[in-house]
Design a protein around this motif. Sequence first.
Motif, short mmCIF file in Angstrom:
data_model
loop_
_atom_site.label_atom_id
_atom_site.label_comp_id
_atom_site.label_asym_id
_atom_site.label_seq_id
_atom_site.Cartn_x
_atom_site.Cartn_y
_atom_site.Cartn_z
N PHE A 17 113.53 -11.23 37.50
CA PHE A 17 113.18 -12.38 36.66
C PHE A 17 112.82 -13.60 37.52
O PHE A 17 112.03 -13.48 38.44
CB PHE A 17 114.31 -12.66 35.65
N GLY A 18 113.43 -14.78 37.26
CA GLY A 18 113.04 -16.01 37.97
C GLY A 18 113.21 -15.89 39.48
O GLY A 18 112.47 -16.51 40.25
N GLU A 19 114.17 -15.07 39.91
CA GLU A 19 114.41 -14.94 41.35
C GLU A 19 113.22 -14.28 42.05
O GLU A 19 113.09 -14.37 43.28
CB GLU A 19 115.69 -14.14 41.61
N ASN A 20 112.35 -13.65 41.31
CA ASN A 20 111.16 -13.05 41.94
C ASN A 20 110.28 -14.11 42.60
O ASN A 20 109.47 -13.80 43.47
CB ASN A 20 110.34 -12.27 40.89
N LEU A 21 110.48 -15.37 42.19
CA LEU A 21 109.70 -16.45 42.80
C LEU A 21 109.96 -16.53 44.31
O LEU A 21 109.09 -16.96 45.08
CB LEU A 21 110.05 -17.79 42.12
N ARG A 22 111.13 -16.08 44.74
CA ARG A 22 111.43 -16.11 46.19
C ARG A 22 110.45 -15.20 46.93
O ARG A 22 109.98 -15.53 48.02
CB ARG A 22 112.88 -15.67 46.43
N VAL A 23 110.17 -14.07 46.32
CA VAL A 23 109.23 -13.13 46.94
C VAL A 23 107.81 -13.71 46.89
O VAL A 23 107.05 -13.64 47.87
CB VAL A 23 109.31 -11.76 46.23
N LEU A 24 107.48 -14.33 45.76
CA LEU A 24 106.14 -14.95 45.64
C LEU A 24 105.99 -16.07 46.67
O LEU A 24 104.92 -16.25 47.26
CB LEU A 24 105.94 -15.51 44.23
N SER A 25 107.06 -16.80 46.89
CA SER A 25 107.02 -17.91 47.84
C SER A 25 106.73 -17.38 49.25
O SER A 25 105.90 -17.94 49.99
CB SER A 25 108.36 -18.66 47.78
N TRP A 26 107.38 -16.27 49.62
CA TRP A 26 107.09 -15.66 50.93
C TRP A 26 105.62 -15.24 51.01
O TRP A 26 104.93 -15.48 52.01
CB TRP A 26 108.02 -14.45 51.16
N MET A 27 105.12 -14.67 49.91
CA MET A 27 103.71 -14.25 49.90
C MET A 27 102.78 -15.44 50.14
O MET A 27 101.82 -15.35 50.90
CB MET A 27 103.35 -13.63 48.55
N LEU A 28 103.06 -16.54 49.45
CA LEU A 28 102.16 -17.69 49.58
C LEU A 28 102.25 -18.28 51.00
O LEU A 28 101.25 -18.78 51.52
CB LEU A 28 102.47 -18.74 48.51
N ASP A 29 103.43 -18.18 51.61
CA ASP A 29 103.52 -18.61 53.01
C ASP A 29 102.74 -17.66 53.92
O ASP A 29 102.19 -18.07 54.94
CB ASP A 29 104.99 -18.69 53.45
#
Length: 590
Positions: free
Chosen positions: A498-510
């Motif tokens: 759920f919302g914690e998936n944003l951590r993975v998205l954040s790594w991707m954007l970096d």
Amino acid sequence: MRSLPADHPLHAPKPPADLERWVDAVAALTEPAQIHWCDGSDAEAAALTQAMLTAGSLETLHPDYPDCYLYRSHPNDVARVEHVTYVCTHDAADAGPNNHWMAPADAHARMDDLFRSCMRGRTLYVVPYCMGPLDSPFSRCGVEITDSPYVVLNMRLMTRMGNAALARIARETRFVRGLHSTGDLDPDRRFIMHFPEELAIKSFGSGYGGNALLGKKCHALRIASWQAREEGWLAEHMLLVAITNPAGETHYVAAAFPSACGKTNLAMLIPPASMPGWQVRTIGDDIAWLHPGPDGRLWAINPEAGYFGVAPGTNARSNRNAHQMVHRDTIFTNVALTADRKPWWEGLEGVPALDWRGQPYDPTVGPGAHPNARFTVSAKENPAYAQEADHPAGVPLSAIIFGGRRRTLAPLVFEGTDWTHGVLLGASVASETTAAATGAVGVLRRDPMAMKPFCGYHFGDYWRHWIAVGAQLTQPPRIFHVNWFRQDANGRFLWPGFGENLRVLSWMLDRVAGTAHAVDTPIGWMPTPADLPLDGLEIESARLEELLAVDTQGWREEYARLQADFAQYGDRVPAELHARIQAAVERLSR
Ligand code: OXD
Ligand code: MN
């Protein structure tokens, strides 16, 4: 034969002659009692709703749900029916082993037999629609002829439907012809036929979702994927999101997961409290059309205008936006009802009074809501609606994510080393089946690009086309693979999702920005636990290690299975994909 309803607006555009001829020919075959050209107006929707309420085929809900209705489909008609879904090309080889095939002449003859006189006593609705913003050069129009007012009401929420679409059709003259009848709902007389060479669809015997709302899977994926190959773009089973980081930079990301693997939840992600300053807005939750732009980037539009989302599991924790938006102007299909007539499904609190069939709820008989129960709602009701969804040029993609539901093997995230390797990540997607289609649930099946049920042509040609599109991009999006669904030996999910998936998205954007570290592994680039932004998340380090490990033996077996799966597509599989598998296997064997 053509008769306009009395309240038809005077400015209704004149349909092109071949559309009128087609409607006349269909009417001669199906013999409806009347013909109604849909204008898409509020008055039209209100009249159809009232007629369905009077007939008892729609039901009103608790006053907390204004303009929301319940529809119950026939219990044998609750999901897509892939076993009777066909792609009818002149050369069987073009449909590929990934599709059921029938010769076009045979398919037309069989369908015309079914359609003969099938609308006696019913109204034939002509539904002009546009997939994509009305003023976008990337949008494509269609006309669905249907005898189902439920389909009309859903198409009105899911597409830009009515006079504005008809005006565009009158200008362009080219449109997809979709013919649909619910027939007698006899599963033995149910077929969904696609004729990509003719831009035509014939669907008989089902009134449900992807079988009947022809703009969605039939047009925007199966027919559009064919059109896209001819015209140099891609029609994909992907959500589209706008992600803004605390520095105020917005990136656009598309993600393909098989049905009911959380695309709608990711598209409407709520950032965790421990990640202040992040914002996620929704452009689409199911389908994206991707075009290489003159600037060498890949541009995306969402051809749909609404959501046909899976209701069970949707709640304030899993998807607060969806939970909020289905409180007004929503059609619910096959949900359960509480004693005070509120819609209910598994994942909400309490217990229902009536199950999805309208019978007193008995948990020993089955779930309250059907596992594939749905809500249909306009995208504009989403509190996180992104205005970019209406941009005619679409949005430029920074990243594409593929993923599946896999208990084992596939790590939380890894990254393709380049576009071609990314195509391999997409082609290797596999997932445990869900209730979105009929058939066994929980069985692992290969679902390349999450398009197994939706690619309108041979997968080998499709992967070739993906590689060709990539060759036109000087700034291609990075391609990732995720798995939110890893479990430990006791069946516990390893990652909170759920919302914690944003951590993975954040790594991707970096990674996109060139600032994030990754390890070069045989399956692609991977973060170490230290590379993921995990502040504020409590997760045992052993779990993280397991989520980010490469199981060497498991991956050797996986690549062997993949090669066996590719073998069925013969020499149409691009040599580049074989070469990438070979290279990975060699590294795993070192
Ligand atoms: C859907 C599906 O309905 O993929 O979106 O089944
Ligand atoms: Mn879907």
